[in-house]
Design a protein around this motif. Structure first.
Motif, mmCIF file in Angstrom:
data_model
loop_
_atom_site.group_PDB
_atom_site.id
_atom_site.type_symbol
_atom_site.label_atom_id
_atom_site.label_comp_id
_atom_site.label_asym_id
_atom_site.label_seq_id
_atom_site.Cartn_x
_atom_site.Cartn_y
_atom_site.Cartn_z
ATOM 1 N N ALA A 37 -10.097 58.841 7.784
ATOM 2 C CA ALA A 37 -9.558 58.984 9.140
ATOM 3 C C ALA A 37 -9.705 57.659 9.883
ATOM 4 C CB ALA A 37 -10.289 60.097 9.881
ATOM 5 N N PRO A 38 -8.781 56.719 9.644
ATOM 6 C CA PRO A 38 -8.851 55.446 10.364
ATOM 7 C C PRO A 38 -8.751 55.687 11.873
ATOM 8 C CG PRO A 38 -7.185 55.379 8.635
ATOM 9 C CD PRO A 38 -7.641 56.788 8.752
ATOM 10 N N HIS A 39 -9.671 55.072 12.595
ATOM 11 C CA HIS A 39 -9.698 55.285 14.043
ATOM 12 C C HIS A 39 -10.298 54.059 14.724
ATOM 13 C CE1 HIS A 39 -13.668 56.491 12.605
ATOM 14 N NE2 HIS A 39 -14.119 56.145 13.796
ATOM 15 N N GLN A 40 -10.092 54.025 16.029
ATOM 16 C CA GLN A 40 -10.742 52.991 16.835
ATOM 17 C C GLN A 40 -11.563 53.685 17.910
ATOM 18 O OE1 GLN A 40 -7.535 50.659 18.409
ATOM 19 N NE2 GLN A 40 -7.018 52.132 19.997
ATOM 20 N N ILE A 41 -12.599 53.024 18.341
ATOM 21 C CA ILE A 41 -13.470 53.595 19.370
ATOM 22 C C ILE A 41 -12.896 53.256 20.745
ATOM 23 C CG2 ILE A 41 -15.778 53.546 20.374
ATOM 24 C CD1 ILE A 41 -16.838 52.915 17.562
ATOM 25 N N LEU A 42 -12.552 54.301 21.499
ATOM 26 C CA LEU A 42 -12.065 54.101 22.864
ATOM 27 C C LEU A 42 -13.221 53.932 23.842
ATOM 28 C CD1 LEU A 42 -9.160 56.687 23.247
ATOM 29 C CD2 LEU A 42 -8.990 54.225 22.952
ATOM 30 N N ARG A 43 -14.218 54.785 23.694
ATOM 31 C CA ARG A 43 -15.412 54.722 24.538
ATOM 32 C C ARG A 43 -16.608 54.725 23.610
ATOM 33 N NH1 ARG A 43 -15.285 59.200 28.287
ATOM 34 N NH2 ARG A 43 -14.454 57.769 29.828
ATOM 35 N N ALA A 44 -17.281 53.593 23.571
ATOM 36 C CA ALA A 44 -18.484 53.510 22.743
ATOM 37 C C ALA A 44 -19.491 54.542 23.241
ATOM 38 C CB ALA A 44 -19.071 52.108 22.830
ATOM 39 N N PRO A 45 -20.334 55.042 22.356
ATOM 40 C CA PRO A 45 -21.311 56.052 22.788
ATOM 41 C C PRO A 45 -22.143 55.572 23.979
ATOM 42 C CG PRO A 45 -21.337 55.832 20.413
ATOM 43 C CD PRO A 45 -20.470 54.736 20.932
ATOM 44 N N GLU A 46 -22.185 56.411 24.997
ATOM 45 C CA GLU A 46 -22.943 56.119 26.217
ATOM 46 C C GLU A 46 -23.931 57.246 26.457
ATOM 47 O OE1 GLU A 46 -19.563 53.961 28.937
ATOM 48 O OE2 GLU A 46 -19.602 56.147 28.925
ATOM 49 N N ILE A 47 -25.133 56.872 26.839
ATOM 50 C CA ILE A 47 -26.182 57.850 27.121
ATOM 51 C C ILE A 47 -26.284 58.001 28.627
ATOM 52 C CG2 ILE A 47 -28.641 58.360 26.913
ATOM 53 C CD1 ILE A 47 -28.562 56.626 24.325
#
Length: 151
Positions: A37-47
């Protein structure tokens, strides 16, 4: 809104399942699926934190129970499908995996993901819940009052 009339009910259910699932189980099922499942990160993980609200007796006035730590992430598949993941705690990989599964569930791969990830995850969590309920039931104490015949 009624679950039967809510068009997003299925998505709410799988997002809830992904949010509550143990990260190790989710990673195991996703890896076993071996889905490219090729994908790009739109919003990096945020805590961050969210306020948890409660109601006394489930019908009383709402009150702030406390804060809970959550991690969120968003991904975009090569076909443009966007997926979001919100999970309890600080596990960034868990949030990314939840977002990826959310995106895949909106594509033609949905049935394969449901059978390979969501169904076994749901079964595993149901089994753990039943085990926990059985342990709690074993400690149940029934209190009763006996009539002694005195006034």
């Amino acid at each position: 809104m009624n679950v039967m009339t809510d068009p997003n009910a299925a998505r709410k259910n799988w997002l809830g399942l992904l949010a509550k699932a143990p990260a190790s189980d989710l990673a195991q099922y996703l890896e076993a699926l071996d889905l490219q499942a090729p994908h790009q990160i739109l919003r990096a993980p945020e805590i961050g934190g969210v306020m948890v609200r409660g109601r006394a007796g489930a019908i009383g006035e709402a009150f702030n129970l406390g804060e809970m730590t959550v991690t969120r992430a968003s991904v975009k598949l090569d076909d443009g499908t966007v997926g979001h993941g919100y999970v309890q705690g600080r596990d960034k990989a868990h949030a990314l995996q939840a977002a990826l599964i959310d995106a895949l569930m909106q594509t033609d791969a949905a049935e394969r993901v449901r059978e390979g990830v969501l169904t076994p995850l749901n079964a595993s969590m149901s089994k753990k819940k039943a085990t926990r309920a059985a342990k709690a039931a074993a400690t149940k104490v029934d209190f009763f009052t006996m009539v002694r015949g005195e006034d």
